[in-house]
Design an enzyme around this catalytic site. Structure first.
Site, mmCIF file in Angstrom:
data_model
loop_
_atom_site.group_PDB
_atom_site.id
_atom_site.type_symbol
_atom_site.label_atom_id
_atom_site.label_comp_id
_atom_site.label_asym_id
_atom_site.label_seq_id
_atom_site.Cartn_x
_atom_site.Cartn_y
_atom_site.Cartn_z
ATOM 1 N N LYS A 22 14.162 6.335 54.893
ATOM 2 C CA LYS A 22 13.419 5.522 55.865
ATOM 3 C C LYS A 22 14.342 4.596 56.653
ATOM 4 O O LYS A 22 14.293 4.570 57.883
ATOM 5 C CB LYS A 22 12.373 4.683 55.129
ATOM 6 C CG LYS A 22 11.832 3.511 55.920
ATOM 7 C CD LYS A 22 10.998 2.604 55.043
ATOM 8 C CE LYS A 22 10.694 1.266 55.622
ATOM 9 N NZ LYS A 22 11.690 0.225 55.470
ATOM 10 N N ASN A 23 15.170 3.840 55.942
ATOM 11 C CA ASN A 23 15.937 2.815 56.649
ATOM 12 C C ASN A 23 17.080 3.393 57.479
ATOM 13 O O ASN A 23 17.626 2.704 58.337
ATOM 14 C CB ASN A 23 16.420 1.732 55.676
ATOM 15 C CG ASN A 23 15.248 0.851 55.240
ATOM 16 O OD1 ASN A 23 14.178 0.864 55.865
ATOM 17 N ND2 ASN A 23 15.433 0.104 54.164
ATOM 18 N N CYS A 117 7.279 -6.267 56.712
ATOM 19 C CA CYS A 117 6.757 -6.852 55.476
ATOM 20 C C CYS A 117 7.149 -8.327 55.387
ATOM 21 O O CYS A 117 8.234 -8.715 55.805
ATOM 22 C CB CYS A 117 7.332 -6.114 54.265
ATOM 23 S SG CYS A 117 6.659 -4.469 54.054
ATOM 24 N N ARG A 122 12.878 -14.062 57.518
ATOM 25 C CA ARG A 122 13.468 -12.905 58.203
ATOM 26 C C ARG A 122 13.950 -13.216 59.632
ATOM 27 O O ARG A 122 13.455 -12.649 60.616
ATOM 28 C CB ARG A 122 12.483 -11.716 58.198
ATOM 29 C CG ARG A 122 12.024 -11.352 56.796
ATOM 30 C CD ARG A 122 11.331 -10.025 56.705
ATOM 31 N NE ARG A 122 12.276 -8.921 56.683
ATOM 32 C CZ ARG A 122 11.940 -7.655 56.491
ATOM 33 N NH1 ARG A 122 10.692 -7.327 56.313
ATOM 34 N NH2 ARG A 122 12.852 -6.713 56.480
ATOM 35 N N ASP A 307 15.453 -3.671 47.391
ATOM 36 C CA ASP A 307 14.296 -2.802 47.633
ATOM 37 C C ASP A 307 13.857 -2.058 46.367
ATOM 38 O O ASP A 307 12.896 -1.294 46.399
ATOM 39 C CB ASP A 307 14.604 -1.804 48.764
ATOM 40 C CG ASP A 307 14.783 -2.505 50.095
ATOM 41 O OD1 ASP A 307 14.371 -3.677 50.201
ATOM 42 O OD2 ASP A 307 15.348 -1.898 51.020
ATOM 43 N N ARG A 399 4.098 3.188 54.769
ATOM 44 C CA ARG A 399 5.186 2.893 55.709
ATOM 45 C C ARG A 399 6.486 3.551 55.263
ATOM 46 O O ARG A 399 7.351 3.817 56.085
ATOM 47 C CB ARG A 399 5.422 1.377 55.768
ATOM 48 C CG ARG A 399 4.297 0.626 56.414
ATOM 49 C CD ARG A 399 4.611 -0.840 56.493
ATOM 50 N NE ARG A 399 5.885 -0.993 57.188
ATOM 51 C CZ ARG A 399 6.535 -2.129 57.326
ATOM 52 N NH1 ARG A 399 6.050 -3.225 56.824
ATOM 53 N NH2 ARG A 399 7.661 -2.178 57.973
HETATM 54 N N1 EPU Z 1 19.483 -12.660 57.679
HETATM 55 C C1 EPU Z 1 19.664 -13.787 58.416
HETATM 56 N N2 EPU Z 1 19.774 -13.638 59.774
HETATM 57 C C2 EPU Z 1 19.729 -12.433 60.386
HETATM 58 C C3 EPU Z 1 19.539 -11.279 59.607
HETATM 59 C C4 EPU Z 1 19.416 -11.410 58.250
HETATM 60 O O1 EPU Z 1 19.721 -14.879 57.889
HETATM 61 O O2 EPU Z 1 19.864 -12.391 61.614
HETATM 62 C C5 EPU Z 1 19.337 -12.782 56.207
HETATM 63 C C6 EPU Z 1 17.927 -12.366 55.761
HETATM 64 O O3 EPU Z 1 17.012 -13.417 55.851
HETATM 65 C C7 EPU Z 1 18.193 -11.899 54.337
HETATM 66 C C8 EPU Z 1 19.618 -11.334 54.401
HETATM 67 O O4 EPU Z 1 20.211 -11.869 55.578
HETATM 68 O O5 EPU Z 1 18.197 -13.007 53.484
HETATM 69 C C9 EPU Z 1 19.715 -9.832 54.444
HETATM 70 O O6 EPU Z 1 18.931 -9.333 55.497
HETATM 71 P P1 EPU Z 1 19.264 -7.958 56.229
HETATM 72 O O7 EPU Z 1 19.513 -8.281 57.654
HETATM 73 O O8 EPU Z 1 20.319 -7.246 55.459
HETATM 74 O O9 EPU Z 1 17.906 -7.201 56.085
HETATM 75 P P2 EPU Z 1 17.172 -6.333 57.173
HETATM 76 O O10 EPU Z 1 18.172 -5.582 57.971
HETATM 77 O O11 EPU Z 1 16.168 -7.134 57.910
HETATM 78 C C10 EPU Z 1 17.053 -4.171 55.733
HETATM 79 C C11 EPU Z 1 15.953 -3.266 55.244
HETATM 80 C C12 EPU Z 1 15.171 -3.957 54.146
HETATM 81 C C13 EPU Z 1 16.120 -4.364 53.029
HETATM 82 C C14 EPU Z 1 17.277 -5.218 53.568
HETATM 83 C C15 EPU Z 1 18.327 -5.543 52.520
HETATM 84 C C16 EPU Z 1 15.426 -1.997 57.211
HETATM 85 C C17 EPU Z 1 14.469 -1.714 58.292
HETATM 86 N N3 EPU Z 1 15.079 -2.948 56.347
HETATM 87 O O12 EPU Z 1 16.384 -5.319 56.251
HETATM 88 O O13 EPU Z 1 14.288 -2.972 53.660
HETATM 89 O O14 EPU Z 1 15.426 -5.127 52.062
HETATM 90 O O15 EPU Z 1 17.916 -4.505 54.656
HETATM 91 O O16 EPU Z 1 18.871 -4.373 51.979
HETATM 92 O O17 EPU Z 1 16.464 -1.360 57.103
HETATM 93 C C18 EPU Z 1 12.369 -2.131 52.643
HETATM 94 O O18 EPU Z 1 12.780 -1.001 52.935
HETATM 95 O O19 EPU Z 1 11.407 -2.349 51.866
HETATM 96 C C19 EPU Z 1 13.043 -3.289 53.216
HETATM 97 C C20 EPU Z 1 12.496 -4.501 53.245
#
Ligand code: EPU
Length: 432
Positions: A22-23, A117, A122, A307, A399
């Site tokens: 998915k991701n 979610c 976020r 995750d 999802r």
């Molecule tokens: N963060 C910031 N600022 C940013 C971006 C992130 O402070 O601009 C912080 C977040 O708040 C969090 C940490 O950095 O504490 C990590 O966030 P990351 O950006 O790595 O997460 P994401 O890209 O929003 C993806 C996956 C998530 C998964 C996380 C961590 C996708 C679409 N989502 O989210 O997947 O938990 O990486 O591995 O790729 C899921 O699949 O259930 C899911 C939530």
């Protein structure tokens, strides 16, 4: 509205085929916007987040065709808009990838602030900082992110990620792929889907080195060409079924995986008493002995994935002894705990730490999924519990899991999808 009904307490035996990640899919599909040609993407999971991102591409003017259940062809040569409507992008977090892709190809993007979610605040500040480093101007106006490149286009830059963010790393790769000069991302995230996105872009003519390490070098190229690419198997889907077998007992061959991606998950499940064997592109998981307590802390890859935190916690509710789970990524990923308590689980949460005292059994109960992985964890708890568990709000689970019910039924689980009249009634009441 539909719900899952699970009659638990049965060990699982047989084979499960894992779908595309998915991701990776929700990044690679928007990345097709960077390509002046036709992309054929294979091993695309049939899940609602993918349906949504494909719809957004169509809205922007891409020609999207489903060649078969898991193969999609995207022709982005005639994009007509760089404006992503609010009602679509709000529904998913990954809509932020449209900013990097549209900015990288057309020098402009207007995308509603992403949804997804609820795992905490976020923010997307790291994405914004990276785009600005590449020369873009980024403003948030009335709920929309407006990103614009200078007339001369985006330029290479050295970007240090304050936090190893998966999304910001991939978004920067997309925006920089067609810029001028060299971009270096330091403290980059290393998740398998980051390598997959780099491989996809490189196969279309990009020049990206180092994905999978914490320094990624992107040398901008003038154009990307079309081609075919197959998405990697889903690490978390595989881990979820491995956790299910660990919780229920049994013996299941998990097919179409990259076993290396599962090492961080297997290590914990083995510590809990499961047996895991690598067989080519499959892993065989079994458990017949007692479930043992473990401590788990979620970390960026190659650490234990956030995750998988709710799913392993589901197993720990019935493990012998007391386990400590520490959530190292998200601030709000224990919303499922109240539902587990309804099944008799003993869990105390204090901030990012959950203390789980294993009980001898869970009992089935009516539950409501509250996010994707929490919902998957409720399925695991329901499979392991005595009696019947109903799970509502399954749109969260859909999802990210392709054919979850069929896959579990294929290994002997008693789970089915039924119309949820009560939930419908509830919605009517709320609407009044
Ligand atoms: N963060 C910031 N600022 C940013 C971006 C992130 O402070 O601009 C912080 C977040 O708040 C969090 C940490 O950095 O504490 C990590 O966030 P990351 O950006 O790595 O997460 P994401 O890209 O929003 C993806 C996956 C998530 C998964 C996380 C961590 C996708 C679409 N989502 O989210 O997947 O938990 O990486 O591995 O790729 C899921 O699949 O259930 C899911 C939530």
């Amino acid at each position: 509205m539909q719900k899952y009904v699970i009659n638990g307490g049965k060990p699982l035996f047989g084979e499960i085929e894992i779908s595309g990640a998915k991701n990776a899919a929700v990044a690679i599909i928007p990345a097709a916007l960077l390509v002046d040609g036709v992309c054929r993407i294979e091993n695309v999971p049939q899940i609602s987040d993918v349906t949504l991102i494909l719809r957004i591409l169509e809205e922007l003017g891409a020609d999207v065709r489903l060649l078969n259940k898991n193969t999609v062809q995207i022709d982005s040569r005639h994009i007509t808009s760089c404006h992503v409507p609010d009602e679509l992008s709000r529904k998913m977090r990954a809509s932020y990838y449209l900013i990097g892709a549209l900015l990288g190809r057309f020098g402009q993007a207007v995308v509603s602030m992403p949804g997804g979610c609820d795992l905490g605040t976020r923010p997307i500040d790291l994405h914004v900082k990276s785009f600005e480093k590449l020369g873009a101007r980024v403003d948030v106006v009335s709920g929309y992110v407006h990103a614009t490149a200078p007339k001369t286009g985006l330029h290479g830059a050295t970007i240090y990620m304050d936090q190893a963010s998966v999304g910001a790393t991939m978004n920067t790769m997309m925006a920089a792929a067609r810029s001028t000069g060299l971009t270096i991302i330091e403290n980059a995230a290393k998740e398998p889907h980051i390598v997959d996105l780099a491989n996809f872009l490189n196969s279309m003519g990009a020049d990206i080195m180092g994905a999978g390490t914490d320094v990624i070098r992107i040398r901008g190229v003038g154009q990307l060409h079309g081609g075919a690419y197959s998405i990697i198997p889903d690490q978390i889907e595989a881990g979820t079924y491995m956790a299910a077998v660990t919780a229920t007992g049994g013996d299941v061959l998990i097919k179409n995986v990259i076993p290396k991606h599962l090492d961080c998950i297997s290590a914990k499940l083995v510590e809990m008493g499961a047996k895991v064997e690598e067989i080519g592109d499959c892993v065989r998981i079994s458990r017949s002995g007692p479930l043992k307590r473990v401590n788990v802390k979620t970390m960026p890859y190659p650490g234990f994935p956030t995750d998988m935190q709710p799913q392993i916690s589901a197993c720990l509710t019935i493990a012998e002894g007391t386990s400590v789970v520490t959530e190292g990524i998200w601030e709000n990923r224990y919303r499922y705990v109240a539902e587990f308590r309804r099944m008799g689980a003993q869990i105390q949460v204090d901030g990012k730490i959950a203390v789980i005292e294993g009980v001898s059994k869970l009992s089935g109960a009516p539950l409501m999924a509250c996010d994707l992985r929490a919902g998957a964890a409720m399925v695991i708890a329901g499979l392991a519990a005595e009696g019947t568990t109903d799970i509502g709000c399954i749109h969260y689970i859909e999802r990210g899991y392709e054919n979850l019910v069929e896959k579990l039924r294929g290994v002997g689980a008693d789970i089915c999808l039924v119309e949820d009249e009560d939930e419908e009634a509830q919605h009517k009441i709320e609407a009044v």
